[in-house]
Write a protein that holds these residues in place. Structure first.
Motif, mmCIF file in Angstrom:
data_model
loop_
_atom_site.group_PDB
_atom_site.id
_atom_site.type_symbol
_atom_site.label_atom_id
_atom_site.label_comp_id
_atom_site.label_asym_id
_atom_site.label_seq_id
_atom_site.Cartn_x
_atom_site.Cartn_y
_atom_site.Cartn_z
ATOM 1 N N ARG A 1 54.017 40.955 27.243
ATOM 2 C CA ARG A 1 55.082 39.986 27.487
ATOM 3 C C ARG A 1 54.708 38.638 26.884
ATOM 4 N N TYR A 2 55.689 38.044 26.207
ATOM 5 C CA TYR A 2 55.516 36.735 25.577
ATOM 6 C C TYR A 2 56.634 35.814 26.020
ATOM 7 N N GLU B 1 51.349 34.308 25.155
ATOM 8 C CA GLU B 1 51.340 35.466 26.049
ATOM 9 C C GLU B 1 51.719 34.948 27.423
ATOM 10 N N LYS C 1 50.952 35.765 30.474
ATOM 11 C CA LYS C 1 49.866 35.510 31.432
ATOM 12 C C LYS C 1 49.228 34.145 31.199
ATOM 13 N N ALA C 2 49.034 33.776 29.948
ATOM 14 C CA ALA C 2 48.452 32.471 29.630
ATOM 15 C C ALA C 2 49.437 31.350 29.952
ATOM 16 N N LEU D 1 51.731 31.228 32.173
ATOM 17 C CA LEU D 1 51.868 31.005 33.622
ATOM 18 C C LEU D 1 50.739 30.152 34.187
ATOM 19 N N LYS D 2 49.643 30.021 33.454
ATOM 20 C CA LYS D 2 48.505 29.207 33.910
ATOM 21 C C LYS D 2 48.527 27.804 33.313
ATOM 22 N N HIS E 1 56.272 26.922 34.596
ATOM 23 C CA HIS E 1 55.472 28.098 34.923
ATOM 24 C C HIS E 1 55.933 28.697 36.251
ATOM 25 N N GLU F 1 57.716 32.463 36.840
ATOM 26 C CA GLU F 1 57.199 33.399 37.842
ATOM 27 C C GLU F 1 58.284 33.773 38.852
ATOM 28 N N MET G 1 53.672 39.072 38.744
ATOM 29 C CA MET G 1 52.637 38.814 37.745
ATOM 30 C C MET G 1 51.247 38.669 38.356
ATOM 31 N N ARG G 2 51.154 38.504 39.647
ATOM 32 C CA ARG G 2 49.830 38.411 40.272
ATOM 33 C C ARG G 2 49.097 39.744 40.198
ATOM 34 N N TYR H 1 48.940 41.523 37.500
ATOM 35 C CA TYR H 1 48.514 41.739 36.118
ATOM 36 C C TYR H 1 47.333 40.897 35.761
#
Length: 180
Positions: free
Chosen positions: A38-39, A148, A150-151, A153-154, A162, A166, A177-178, A180
């Motif tokens: 996912r992007y 990406e 995951k990145a 979201l941080k 972000h 989520e 997403m938690r 993953y």
């Protein structure tokens, strides 16, 4: 792409910046899935904007006077990322809703009173992610880039985008997403 909408205007009166607009923003919460990853495409906000300068964020903006919310989503994504949603709909599998927001956020913050959040996810399968090419000045969007999910979201994104991403994944797509 050409749009028929009438842009919002800003006037300055007695040292105050006043926007003549419908006070409604659209926020396309845009995801792409390529090769199982996912992007999210994000734009870096330019110095001509009143808030969040230098921060990355989702595309979005004010609804113009004579356009529908869906037309505003298409326009904002085109202007800020250079992505043509009608063409993407023809080329790739789509999951989401471009006619009804998954949330209407109505807390008067900053300049808008209402934000319409739209869930948008394209599955490009084995194809490369589309090229990002903002159609506005660098004063509005300095650059656009794929991250990406995951990145992203941080990252400390503009306007807590972000958290918006989520929430959209959890509420609309039932993806936590938690995990993953």
């Amino acid at each position: 792409m050409k749009f028929k909408s009438t842009p919002n205007r800003c006037i300055h009166h007695e040292g105050e910046e006043i926007w003549i607009s419908r006070s409604v923003t659209v926020l396309p919460v845009l995801f792409f899935v390529s090769k199982g990853i996912r992007y999210v495409p994000l734009g870096k906000r330019g110095e001509d904007l009143p808030d969040g300068v230098g921060q990355w964020g989702l595309p979005g903006g004010y609804l113009d006077y004579d356009e529908t919310a869906t037309q505003a989503v298409y326009r904002e994504v085109w202007e800020e990322l250079g992505l043509d949603i009608p063409q993407l709909l023809e080329d790739f599998r789509f999951e989401g809703d471009l006619t009804h927001p998954y949330e209407v956020y109505s807390t008067p913050l900053r300049r808008q009173n209402v934000t319409l959040k739209y869930p948008i996810m394209f599955y490009v399968d084995e194809a490369e992610l589309p090229r990002l090419a903002p159609q506005v000045s660098q004063g509005e969007v300095v650059e656009a880039r794929w991250f990406e999910l995951k990145a992203a979201l941080k990252m400390p994104l503009a306007f807590n985008h972000h958290e918006v991403m989520e929430e959209c994944l959890n509420r609309y797509y039932a993806i936590d997403m938690r995990k993953y």
